[in-house]
Design a protein around this motif. Sequence first.
Motif, mmCIF file in Angstrom:
data_model
loop_
_atom_site.group_PDB
_atom_site.id
_atom_site.type_symbol
_atom_site.label_atom_id
_atom_site.label_comp_id
_atom_site.label_asym_id
_atom_site.label_seq_id
_atom_site.Cartn_x
_atom_site.Cartn_y
_atom_site.Cartn_z
ATOM 1 N N ALA A 7 30.572 61.852 30.226
ATOM 2 C CA ALA A 7 29.960 62.021 31.718
ATOM 3 C C ALA A 7 30.674 61.388 32.794
ATOM 4 C CB ALA A 7 29.046 61.936 31.289
ATOM 5 N N ILE A 8 30.101 61.430 34.311
ATOM 6 C CA ILE A 8 30.678 61.506 35.181
ATOM 7 C C ILE A 8 30.164 60.282 35.246
ATOM 8 C CG2 ILE A 8 28.873 62.712 36.938
ATOM 9 C CD1 ILE A 8 32.097 62.153 39.008
ATOM 10 N N SER A 9 30.301 58.690 36.573
ATOM 11 C CA SER A 9 30.085 57.680 36.284
ATOM 12 C C SER A 9 30.208 57.363 38.344
ATOM 13 C CB SER A 9 29.469 56.694 35.962
ATOM 14 O OG SER A 9 31.206 55.810 35.591
ATOM 15 N N GLY A 10 29.034 56.703 38.696
ATOM 16 C CA GLY A 10 29.681 56.227 39.701
ATOM 17 C C GLY A 10 31.171 55.458 39.834
ATOM 18 N N LYS A 11 32.030 55.169 38.980
ATOM 19 C CA LYS A 11 33.016 54.381 38.871
ATOM 20 C C LYS A 11 33.798 55.811 38.182
ATOM 21 C CE LYS A 11 31.110 50.126 38.318
ATOM 22 N NZ LYS A 11 30.804 48.709 37.532
ATOM 23 N N GLY A 12 33.635 56.702 38.168
ATOM 24 C CA GLY A 12 34.730 57.570 37.460
ATOM 25 C C GLY A 12 34.411 58.476 36.451
ATOM 26 N N TRP A 13 35.221 59.026 35.475
ATOM 27 C CA TRP A 13 34.849 59.451 34.079
ATOM 28 C C TRP A 13 34.771 58.306 33.352
ATOM 29 C CZ3 TRP A 13 32.292 64.405 33.430
ATOM 30 C CH2 TRP A 13 32.881 65.215 34.559
ATOM 31 N N GLN A 14 33.482 58.777 32.041
ATOM 32 C CA GLN A 14 33.282 57.570 30.927
ATOM 33 C C GLN A 14 33.212 58.375 29.961
ATOM 34 O OE1 GLN A 14 29.830 54.995 32.046
ATOM 35 N NE2 GLN A 14 30.957 53.657 33.409
ATOM 36 N N LEU A 15 33.958 57.430 28.533
ATOM 37 C CA LEU A 15 33.888 57.575 27.113
ATOM 38 C C LEU A 15 32.575 57.056 26.978
ATOM 39 C CD1 LEU A 15 34.014 59.754 23.998
ATOM 40 C CD2 LEU A 15 36.148 57.765 24.372
ATOM 41 N N LYS A 16 30.825 57.378 26.245
ATOM 42 C CA LYS A 16 30.213 56.600 25.541
ATOM 43 C C LYS A 16 30.062 57.299 24.415
ATOM 44 C CE LYS A 16 28.159 54.071 29.466
ATOM 45 N NZ LYS A 16 26.835 54.373 30.572
ATOM 46 N N ALA A 27 38.257 56.641 33.545
ATOM 47 C CA ALA A 27 39.511 57.514 33.906
ATOM 48 C C ALA A 27 38.990 57.769 35.206
ATOM 49 C CB ALA A 27 40.081 58.475 33.092
ATOM 50 N N GLU A 28 39.861 58.111 35.861
ATOM 51 C CA GLU A 28 39.346 58.879 37.330
ATOM 52 C C GLU A 28 38.958 60.040 37.345
ATOM 53 O OE1 GLU A 28 42.150 58.134 40.364
ATOM 54 O OE2 GLU A 28 42.728 56.167 39.992
ATOM 55 N N THR A 29 39.470 61.188 36.507
ATOM 56 C CA THR A 29 39.633 62.162 35.939
ATOM 57 C C THR A 29 39.119 63.009 34.853
ATOM 58 O OG1 THR A 29 41.796 63.169 35.977
ATOM 59 C CG2 THR A 29 41.683 63.199 37.744
ATOM 60 N N ILE A 50 30.918 67.167 26.014
ATOM 61 C CA ILE A 50 32.191 67.495 27.564
ATOM 62 C C ILE A 50 30.575 67.565 28.703
ATOM 63 C CG2 ILE A 50 34.035 67.375 28.582
ATOM 64 C CD1 ILE A 50 35.602 68.011 26.547
ATOM 65 N N HIS A 51 30.253 66.718 29.327
ATOM 66 C CA HIS A 51 29.536 67.674 30.331
ATOM 67 C C HIS A 51 30.285 67.307 31.652
ATOM 68 C CE1 HIS A 51 26.524 65.127 27.898
ATOM 69 N NE2 HIS A 51 26.930 65.021 27.787
ATOM 70 N N LYS A 52 29.821 68.658 32.231
ATOM 71 C CA LYS A 52 29.856 68.635 33.686
ATOM 72 C C LYS A 52 29.727 67.692 34.821
ATOM 73 C CE LYS A 52 29.123 73.903 33.040
ATOM 74 N NZ LYS A 52 28.082 74.465 34.117
ATOM 75 N N GLU A 53 29.890 67.791 36.069
ATOM 76 C CA GLU A 53 29.487 66.748 37.437
ATOM 77 C C GLU A 53 27.858 66.789 37.189
ATOM 78 O OE1 GLU A 53 31.210 65.837 41.206
ATOM 79 O OE2 GLU A 53 33.433 66.692 39.846
ATOM 80 N N ASP A 54 27.200 68.161 37.434
ATOM 81 C CA ASP A 54 25.797 67.672 37.516
ATOM 82 C C ASP A 54 24.987 67.783 35.920
ATOM 83 O OD1 ASP A 54 26.034 70.027 35.443
ATOM 84 O OD2 ASP A 54 25.490 72.262 36.505
ATOM 85 N N GLY A 55 25.996 67.485 34.651
ATOM 86 C CA GLY A 55 25.402 66.619 33.658
ATOM 87 C C GLY A 55 25.457 68.048 32.314
ATOM 88 N N THR A 56 25.383 68.615 32.853
ATOM 89 C CA THR A 56 24.913 69.680 31.873
ATOM 90 C C THR A 56 26.073 69.421 30.830
ATOM 91 O OG1 THR A 56 25.740 71.423 32.923
ATOM 92 C CG2 THR A 56 23.746 71.069 32.913
#
Length: 74
Positions: A7-16, A27-29, A50-56
């Motif tokens: 999902a996206i965060s304020g610092k790019g994309w994250q795997l959790k 990662a940045e993308t 894998i989420h979209k930028e809107d969180g869905t």
Amino acid sequence: MDNYHIAISGKGWQLKKEGDDKVLKTAETKSELIEMSAAFFKDKTASLKIHKEDGTIQEERTYPRSADPSSSKG
């Protein structure tokens, strides 16, 4: 089976890992992180959402990945 999210965060994309605040990979993308994650999941049995930028949720992948269906006999 463990559940993970990209999902996206304020610092790019994250795997959790689901239920854990620890960031496993960044990662940045999104596409870059998905590519990097393939090696991470190589020997794991897991579900990756894998989420979209809107969180869905855009897509869900399960690991280990099945063989290429075009190469199956039958």
